[in-house]
Enzyme design. Sequence first.
Site, PDB file in Angstrom:
ATOM      1  CB  ILE A 391      13.410   6.874  -2.372  1.00  0.00           C
ATOM      2  CG1 ILE A 391      13.916   5.552  -1.952  1.00  0.00           C
ATOM      3  CG2 ILE A 391      13.849   8.026  -1.482  1.00  0.00           C
ATOM      4  CD1 ILE A 391      15.406   5.355  -1.692  1.00  0.00           C
ATOM      5  N   GLY A 392      10.725   5.162  -3.839  1.00  0.00           N
ATOM      6  CA  GLY A 392      10.344   4.435  -4.993  1.00  0.00           C
ATOM      7  C   GLY A 392       9.651   3.194  -4.639  1.00  0.00           C
ATOM      8  N   GLY A 394       8.638  -1.117  -5.398  1.00  0.00           N
ATOM      9  CA  GLY A 394       9.002  -2.584  -5.727  1.00  0.00           C
ATOM     10  C   GLY A 394       7.729  -3.327  -6.078  1.00  0.00           C
ATOM     11  CD  GLU A 395       6.989  -9.292  -7.988  1.00  0.00           C
ATOM     12  OE1 GLU A 395       6.154 -10.199  -8.225  1.00  0.00           O
ATOM     13  OE2 GLU A 395       8.427  -9.205  -8.387  1.00  0.00           O
ATOM     14  CG  PHE A 396       8.395  -8.485  -2.914  1.00  0.00           C
ATOM     15  CD1 PHE A 396       7.448  -9.189  -3.602  1.00  0.00           C
ATOM     16  CD2 PHE A 396       9.736  -8.578  -3.557  1.00  0.00           C
ATOM     17  CE1 PHE A 396       7.750 -10.511  -4.322  1.00  0.00           C
ATOM     18  CE2 PHE A 396      10.052  -9.638  -4.637  1.00  0.00           C
ATOM     19  CZ  PHE A 396       9.244 -10.741  -4.553  1.00  0.00           C
ATOM     20  N   GLY A 397       6.680  -4.182  -2.375  1.00  0.00           N
ATOM     21  CA  GLY A 397       6.355  -2.949  -1.339  1.00  0.00           C
ATOM     22  C   GLY A 397       7.104  -1.662  -1.938  1.00  0.00           C
ATOM     23  CB  VAL A 399      12.237   1.380  -2.371  1.00  0.00           C
ATOM     24  CG1 VAL A 399      13.883   1.497  -2.124  1.00  0.00           C
ATOM     25  CG2 VAL A 399      12.228  -0.298  -3.068  1.00  0.00           C
ATOM     26  CE  LYS A 417      15.732  -3.326  -2.911  1.00  0.00           C
ATOM     27  NZ  LYS A 417      16.011  -4.165  -3.746  1.00  0.00           N
ATOM     28  CG  ASP A 510      17.699  -8.136 -15.366  1.00  0.00           C
ATOM     29  OD1 ASP A 510      17.789  -7.720 -16.522  1.00  0.00           O
ATOM     30  OD2 ASP A 510      16.673  -7.344 -14.575  1.00  0.00           O
TER      31      ASP A 510
END
Length: 740
Positions: A391-392, A394-397, A399, A417, A510
């Site tokens: 579904i998405g 991320g920086e590490f892999g 999602v 994740k 953030d």
Amino acid sequence: MREGEDSVHCLTVKRAILLVCPIGTYKFEVGNGQCSPCPAKSHADHNRTLSCTCIAGYFRTETDRPSKACTAPPGPPKNLQAKVNRETSVITLSWERPADTGGRSDIKYWINCPKCPNDVHFSPSYSDLISNEVNVSRLASYTQYTFYIYSQNAVSKYSKDSDSYAATNASTFSSVPSAVRNFEIKQVSQTSVVLRWDLPEFPNGKILDYEVCYRESSETIEKSKYHTQSPINREFQETTIDSLKAGKEYEYRVRARTEVGFGSYSEPIVVSTTGLGEDDPVTITLLAGGVSAVLVIMVLCGSVVLLVFYKKRKVKEPIYIYQQMIPGEQGQKEMPALTEGMVYTNGEVILPKMSKPRTYIDPKTYSDPDLAVQDFATEIEASKISIVEVIGGGEFGDVCSGYLRMPDSTTRKVAVKTLKPGVSERDKIDFLSEASIMGQFDHPNVVRLMGVVTKTRPAMIITEFIKNGALDQYLRENDGQLTLMQLVQVLRGIASGMCYLAEMNFVHRDLAARNILVGEKLVCKVADFGLSRSKEEGAYETKSGGKIPIRWTSPEAISYKKFTSASDVWSYGVLMWEVVSFGERPYWNWSNQDVIQAVEKGYRLPPPMDCPEAVHQLMLDCWQKDRLHRPTFATIVSILERMIRMPSTLSAKAKRESLTHTAPQFSKIQTVDDWLDNIKMGRYKENFADAGLFKLGEIARLSHSDLPRLGVTLVGHQKKIMKGVEVIRLHIEQIEETLV
């Protein structure tokens, strides 16, 4: 029979024959009585009728006399209305008598609500109602209910037709329970107290637990301690607070929590424990002697334990921070404890794996990040997780969404994740740190960690699945579809989650709408705890390696890298602006340097369209340049709750003219086409050109009533364009001020 008698008898029979009732009339008894015409809505199709028959659709009850007209079931109630109390979410249903009463006055009503929870409360009742008004409470938050109001009378049971009813829909607002009732002290001893209270009048959903906040009367609120009590299946709730000091005065408050968040605290109760206090001379003497003896024993035992410990230590062990309490004039002093595994934090001794600390512990304090994960996260077997789809990213892999098999063999939808292969050791540490951070939090407005997979590859972080995704995108997709009260409820939920994190001494750094996830019933949860915090001393980068998110960051954080809960409050003010503007980009298309310069000069974002004055004022409070002058998250929650309880405070709209600062110039917007592209309304370029609108000054003179003739008929597009018009007006005003 004699001749005369025979004549009389014949005459009587003749009269009876003459008095037989013809068609259309009846006579209740045989005799010389007069025939009567059939009552209304009945008929007699043959002579000698004792009672008339009701026509189709009309009836008599067992107790109705033949002379009574036949009657029918009533029609549906008229003018059914449902009004929702925004403070309590109690729904008041009201209606009028049916236009067609069926010829009877014994009308009663009953209510059917298919979606209402089992413990829903109708006042005065849901059946055999004589009155024309009912209050419905104990309903879930942000839920639409359909109510069917049926009208009946004494002959309704004879009718085979469907019951007469009117239907209406109503949606609840309130997201938290009301305050508990009848809070009292049941029992007091030297070191404990038994508290008792009644259920909230308006739970507004299922009560998950109760939180008791208590402190010594002489202490500040920041020193408060908390006790959680699970609900018991009784009309009243009861709990015991232990480990109190003898002879001390304590203040107690309690509040209820649903899946959406905490309700208001009860009025405080103050009571003293029994016995001698710590200040008593005898008590102090005994304590001093006892402490001295204990210290001697602990030092001797500690020497032996440490000697054995260091002899056996062959590899580097995790470093623990711990404490031994020693009463004294200056309060509690710190000494090394002798029990391995005790963690000292903020004046409290926490036993890992026994209870969750109420103060955030930075995973970086651990020499081995794996140990932090073990302390704060639950290891899950990879075989219990089934991934459905990506579904998405991320920086590490990736999602993904998937399902987690629970201990009771049921499945729960989760977000997963994954850590992609080949990442650096530093990235792996950052990945695990996110789990170590999330595992310390337990609040309905903070994303919950379900567990981790670290013993097999790929490593995974499993969290609860949040249905509607990021808040900024959700707002843009539902522009104009949410009510003002719903937006305030959204803000209240986020503030509640941030208040919890602030109490844990955690700084988010953030906070923005993109990092808030929206669940069912508009329950918002703070997310994204995986920031890479200081790759070099004093620096700060986002997960993607980018710079500080300037538009959401406070001046002191930009200039001095000073991140505190106060800087999170600044970011929250910008998030408020995002919510009320339905996901508009803060400061529009300004460059980061323009934003920094404008904020330093005192510029603050103007109120979005239809923004209440009270809401914009709260934004401005969050944007105070002096961070010490900004409200705390606890104060923000209190202010928003007051707005929810008193909707009249939201009636006054903020005026742009009240602002004293203007926006910097936009060098990139030169034409109307540029402007339409900037606000993502380029589809209307030809419409504006056909209307002869080519200059920004002409755009600034547009009003809402001009948009339909320009072909802008969608409500969401109208709002977006008028927001852009406001920005153009600010731009032009700045130019005029500069010329002056």
